[in-house]
Design a protein around this motif. Structure first.
Motif, PDB file in Angstrom:
ATOM      1  N   ASP A 109       0.825  -1.206   0.000  1.00 47.74           N
ATOM      2  CA  ASP A 109       0.000   0.000   0.000  1.00 47.74           C
ATOM      3  C   ASP A 109       0.861   1.259   0.000  1.00 47.74           C
ATOM      4  O   ASP A 109       0.577   2.228  -0.704  1.00 47.74           O
ATOM      5  CB  ASP A 109      -0.916   0.020   1.224  1.00 47.74           C
ATOM      6  N   MET A 110       1.922   1.258   0.795  1.00 43.53           N
ATOM      7  CA  MET A 110       2.791   2.420   0.891  1.00 43.53           C
ATOM      8  C   MET A 110       3.501   2.703  -0.432  1.00 43.53           C
ATOM      9  O   MET A 110       3.600   3.849  -0.866  1.00 43.53           O
ATOM     10  CB  MET A 110       3.834   2.205   1.996  1.00 43.53           C
ATOM     11  N   LEU A 111       3.976   1.647  -1.086  1.00 44.34           N
ATOM     12  CA  LEU A 111       4.741   1.814  -2.324  1.00 44.34           C
ATOM     13  C   LEU A 111       3.848   1.840  -3.555  1.00 44.34           C
ATOM     14  O   LEU A 111       4.320   2.154  -4.653  1.00 44.34           O
ATOM     15  CB  LEU A 111       5.750   0.674  -2.474  1.00 44.34           C
ATOM     16  N   LYS A 112       2.564   1.514  -3.363  1.00 45.81           N
ATOM     17  CA  LYS A 112       1.638   1.383  -4.492  1.00 45.81           C
ATOM     18  C   LYS A 112       2.191   0.377  -5.512  1.00 45.81           C
ATOM     19  O   LYS A 112       2.214   0.620  -6.713  1.00 45.81           O
ATOM     20  CB  LYS A 112       1.378   2.744  -5.140  1.00 45.81           C
ATOM     21  N   VAL A 113       2.614  -0.754  -4.988  1.00 44.83           N
ATOM     22  CA  VAL A 113       3.168  -1.829  -5.805  1.00 44.83           C
ATOM     23  C   VAL A 113       2.212  -3.016  -5.779  1.00 44.83           C
ATOM     24  O   VAL A 113       1.849  -3.491  -4.698  1.00 44.83           O
ATOM     25  CB  VAL A 113       4.546  -2.271  -5.257  1.00 44.83           C
ATOM     26  N   PRO A 114       1.777  -3.513  -6.924  1.00 46.94           N
ATOM     27  CA  PRO A 114       0.932  -4.709  -6.943  1.00 46.94           C
ATOM     28  C   PRO A 114       1.746  -5.932  -6.547  1.00 46.94           C
ATOM     29  O   PRO A 114       2.907  -6.056  -6.924  1.00 46.94           O
ATOM     30  CB  PRO A 114       0.457  -4.799  -8.402  1.00 46.94           C
ATOM     31  N   VAL A 115       1.142  -6.801  -5.772  1.00 48.74           N
ATOM     32  CA  VAL A 115       1.846  -7.998  -5.314  1.00 48.74           C
ATOM     33  C   VAL A 115       1.005  -9.234  -5.596  1.00 48.74           C
ATOM     34  O   VAL A 115      -0.154  -9.313  -5.202  1.00 48.74           O
ATOM     35  CB  VAL A 115       2.146  -7.916  -3.802  1.00 48.74           C
ATOM     36  N   LEU A 116       1.596 -10.198  -6.278  1.00 50.25           N
ATOM     37  CA  LEU A 116       0.948 -11.477  -6.520  1.00 50.25           C
ATOM     38  C   LEU A 116       1.317 -12.434  -5.397  1.00 50.25           C
ATOM     39  O   LEU A 116       2.443 -12.411  -4.907  1.00 50.25           O
ATOM     40  CB  LEU A 116       1.401 -12.085  -7.848  1.00 50.25           C
ATOM     41  N   GLU A 117       0.391 -13.282  -5.016  1.00 44.03           N
ATOM     42  CA  GLU A 117       0.673 -14.339  -4.048  1.00 44.03           C
ATOM     43  C   GLU A 117       0.509 -15.686  -4.734  1.00 44.03           C
ATOM     44  O   GLU A 117      -0.457 -15.908  -5.450  1.00 44.03           O
ATOM     45  CB  GLU A 117      -0.278 -14.266  -2.858  1.00 44.03           C
ATOM     46  N   ILE A 118       1.456 -16.578  -4.488  1.00 41.31           N
ATOM     47  CA  ILE A 118       1.370 -17.935  -5.021  1.00 41.31           C
ATOM     48  C   ILE A 118       1.537 -18.919  -3.874  1.00 41.31           C
ATOM     49  O   ILE A 118       2.490 -18.820  -3.092  1.00 41.31           O
ATOM     50  CB  ILE A 118       2.453 -18.189  -6.090  1.00 41.31           C
ATOM     51  N   ASP A 119       0.614 -19.835  -3.759  1.00 40.59           N
ATOM     52  CA  ASP A 119       0.712 -20.877  -2.745  1.00 40.59           C
ATOM     53  C   ASP A 119       1.663 -21.954  -3.261  1.00 40.59           C
ATOM     54  O   ASP A 119       1.303 -22.768  -4.102  1.00 40.59           O
ATOM     55  CB  ASP A 119      -0.669 -21.476  -2.459  1.00 40.59           C
ATOM     56  N   ALA A 120       2.898 -21.907  -2.772  1.00 43.63           N
ATOM     57  CA  ALA A 120       3.915 -22.866  -3.194  1.00 43.63           C
ATOM     58  C   ALA A 120       4.240 -23.856  -2.083  1.00 43.63           C
ATOM     59  O   ALA A 120       5.301 -24.488  -2.094  1.00 43.63           O
ATOM     60  CB  ALA A 120       5.180 -22.119  -3.616  1.00 43.63           C
ATOM     61  N   SER A 121       3.326 -24.013  -1.128  1.00 39.22           N
ATOM     62  CA  SER A 121       3.598 -24.867   0.027  1.00 39.22           C
ATOM     63  C   SER A 121       3.800 -26.333  -0.369  1.00 39.22           C
ATOM     64  O   SER A 121       4.662 -27.019   0.190  1.00 39.22           O
ATOM     65  CB  SER A 121       2.474 -24.747   1.054  1.00 39.22           C
ATOM     66  N   GLY A 122       3.023 -26.810  -1.336  1.00 34.62           N
ATOM     67  CA  GLY A 122       3.189 -28.193  -1.785  1.00 34.62           C
ATOM     68  C   GLY A 122       4.534 -28.416  -2.445  1.00 34.62           C
ATOM     69  O   GLY A 122       5.218 -29.417  -2.183  1.00 34.62           O
ATOM     70  N   LEU A 123       4.924 -27.472  -3.305  1.00 42.83           N
ATOM     71  CA  LEU A 123       6.226 -27.571  -3.959  1.00 42.83           C
ATOM     72  C   LEU A 123       7.359 -27.451  -2.941  1.00 42.83           C
ATOM     73  O   LEU A 123       8.386 -28.119  -3.052  1.00 42.83           O
ATOM     74  CB  LEU A 123       6.368 -26.468  -5.009  1.00 42.83           C
ATOM     75  N   PHE A 124       7.186 -26.595  -1.950  1.00 40.81           N
ATOM     76  CA  PHE A 124       8.212 -26.418  -0.929  1.00 40.81           C
ATOM     77  C   PHE A 124       8.441 -27.725  -0.168  1.00 40.81           C
ATOM     78  O   PHE A 124       9.589 -28.121   0.063  1.00 40.81           O
ATOM     79  CB  PHE A 124       7.782 -25.312   0.036  1.00 40.81           C
ATOM     80  N   ASP A 125       7.358 -28.390   0.201  1.00 38.84           N
ATOM     81  CA  ASP A 125       7.494 -29.673   0.907  1.00 38.84           C
ATOM     82  C   ASP A 125       8.222 -30.695   0.041  1.00 38.84           C
ATOM     83  O   ASP A 125       9.105 -31.422   0.515  1.00 38.84           O
ATOM     84  CB  ASP A 125       6.117 -30.216   1.297  1.00 38.84           C
ATOM     85  N   GLU A 126       7.849 -30.748  -1.238  1.00 37.75           N
ATOM     86  CA  GLU A 126       8.411 -31.770  -2.128  1.00 37.75           C
ATOM     87  C   GLU A 126       9.855 -31.481  -2.531  1.00 37.75           C
ATOM     88  O   GLU A 126      10.697 -32.390  -2.545  1.00 37.75           O
ATOM     89  CB  GLU A 126       7.548 -31.894  -3.385  1.00 37.75           C
ATOM     90  N   LEU A 127      10.138 -30.214  -2.869  1.00 42.61           N
ATOM     91  CA  LEU A 127      11.441 -29.876  -3.437  1.00 42.61           C
ATOM     92  C   LEU A 127      12.480 -29.455  -2.398  1.00 42.61           C
ATOM     93  O   LEU A 127      13.676 -29.450  -2.700  1.00 42.61           O
ATOM     94  CB  LEU A 127      11.276 -28.754  -4.469  1.00 42.61           C
ATOM     95  N   VAL A 128      12.024 -29.089  -1.202  1.00 42.75           N
ATOM     96  CA  VAL A 128      12.968 -28.585  -0.197  1.00 42.75           C
ATOM     97  C   VAL A 128      12.926 -29.411   1.093  1.00 42.75           C
ATOM     98  O   VAL A 128      13.951 -29.934   1.541  1.00 42.75           O
ATOM     99  CB  VAL A 128      12.691 -27.094   0.130  1.00 42.75           C
ATOM    100  N   VAL A 129      11.738 -29.547   1.688  1.00 45.48           N
ATOM    101  CA  VAL A 129      11.639 -30.209   2.988  1.00 45.48           C
ATOM    102  C   VAL A 129      11.990 -31.691   2.900  1.00 45.48           C
ATOM    103  O   VAL A 129      12.809 -32.201   3.692  1.00 45.48           O
ATOM    104  CB  VAL A 129      10.225 -30.022   3.586  1.00 45.48           C
ATOM    105  N   GLU A 130      11.395 -32.397   1.939  1.00 43.62           N
ATOM    106  CA  GLU A 130      11.647 -33.835   1.839  1.00 43.62           C
ATOM    107  C   GLU A 130      13.108 -34.151   1.533  1.00 43.62           C
ATOM    108  O   GLU A 130      13.702 -35.038   2.171  1.00 43.62           O
ATOM    109  CB  GLU A 130      10.710 -34.451   0.802  1.00 43.62           C
ATOM    110  N   PRO A 131      13.749 -33.448   0.571  1.00 42.77           N
ATOM    111  CA  PRO A 131      15.180 -33.700   0.356  1.00 42.77           C
ATOM    112  C   PRO A 131      16.029 -33.355   1.573  1.00 42.77           C
ATOM    113  O   PRO A 131      17.036 -34.029   1.851  1.00 42.77           O
ATOM    114  CB  PRO A 131      15.518 -32.781  -0.834  1.00 42.77           C
ATOM    115  N   PHE A 132      15.648 -32.315   2.313  1.00 41.12           N
ATOM    116  CA  PHE A 132      16.375 -31.942   3.526  1.00 41.12           C
ATOM    117  C   PHE A 132      16.320 -33.077   4.554  1.00 41.12           C
ATOM    118  O   PHE A 132      17.347 -33.478   5.118  1.00 41.12           O
ATOM    119  CB  PHE A 132      15.773 -30.666   4.117  1.00 41.12           C
TER     120      PHE A 132
END
Length: 207
Positions: A109-132
């Motif tokens: 709001d302060m910067l008047k910048v549009p922000v997209l949100e993407i739910d990447a929780s499934g990918l995070f679990d698969e590509l980062v958490v599980e290999p960790f």
């Protein structure tokens, strides 16, 4: 992770607040006051007053990975002040991000910048958490941030940048880029105490 499944994950976009984002495959609204982040009054400044950010009379777009923290918010601010057309991208990777999302909404709001949100929780679990966890069980000492930047954050950033027509991506990481014999190399940040080049070293030169 099949290509079709990955596409479905990345299309599950939401937005922070409310204003339209122009461009191919852009989601809906961003600024809570209903303003379009691409139509800020300050964006009416002539291109002649914005050196280095125009391409054939059109403002260049920078897609900024924004967490809601100080560093990525500052990166967006500096680009905005330099005359870039800035779009933010926020990845949801855990259910415990509400405070960060509130900070991000305030910054947007302060910067008047549009922000997209993407739910990447499934990918995070698969590509980062599980290999960790797998590496840890085998007695290794994994660095999940290295995997996350390579496999998730920058992969999504560059993919979404292409969809939005953004020629550049930016983050709040502390690192430098050096040029030698016509080639670009990742280097440590000027402030060595904040250097984060070690979590970026596996990023490819191109995607």
């Amino acid at each position: 992770h099949s290509g079709a499944k990955r596409d479905r994950c990345l299309e599950a976009t939401a937005t922070v607040g409310g204003g339209d984002i122009d461009g191919p495959q852009c989601p809906r609204r961003v600024d809570r006051a209903g303003r379009c982040g691409h139509r800020d009054e300050r964006d009416k400044t002539s291109l002649q007053e914005r050196p280095g950010v125009s391409d054939g009379g059109r403002l260049l777009i920078a897609l900024v990975g924004m967490s809601g923290g100080v560093d990525s918010s500052t990166a967006a601010l500096l680009l905005k002040e330099a005359g870039w057309e800035v779009i933010g991208l926020h990845l949801i990777i855990s259910p415990w991000q509400e405070e960060a999302r509130r900070r991000l909404e305030y910054v947007a709001d302060m910067l008047k910048v549009p922000v997209l949100e993407i739910d990447a929780s499934g990918l995070f679990d698969e590509l980062v958490v599980e290999p960790f966890l797998d590496a840890y069980r085998k007695g290794f000492t994994p660095n999940p941030c290295v995997l996350c930047n390579e496999r998730l954050k920058f992969a999504i950033l560059t993919s979404q940048a292409e969809k939005l027509g953004a020629k550049y991506v930016a983050t709040g990481h502390y690192a430098s880029i050096m040029e030698k014999d016509g080639d670009l190399f990742l280097a440590r940040a000027k402030d060595r105490s904040k250097d984060q080049s070690y979590v970026l070293y596996r990023l490819p030169r191109s995607w």
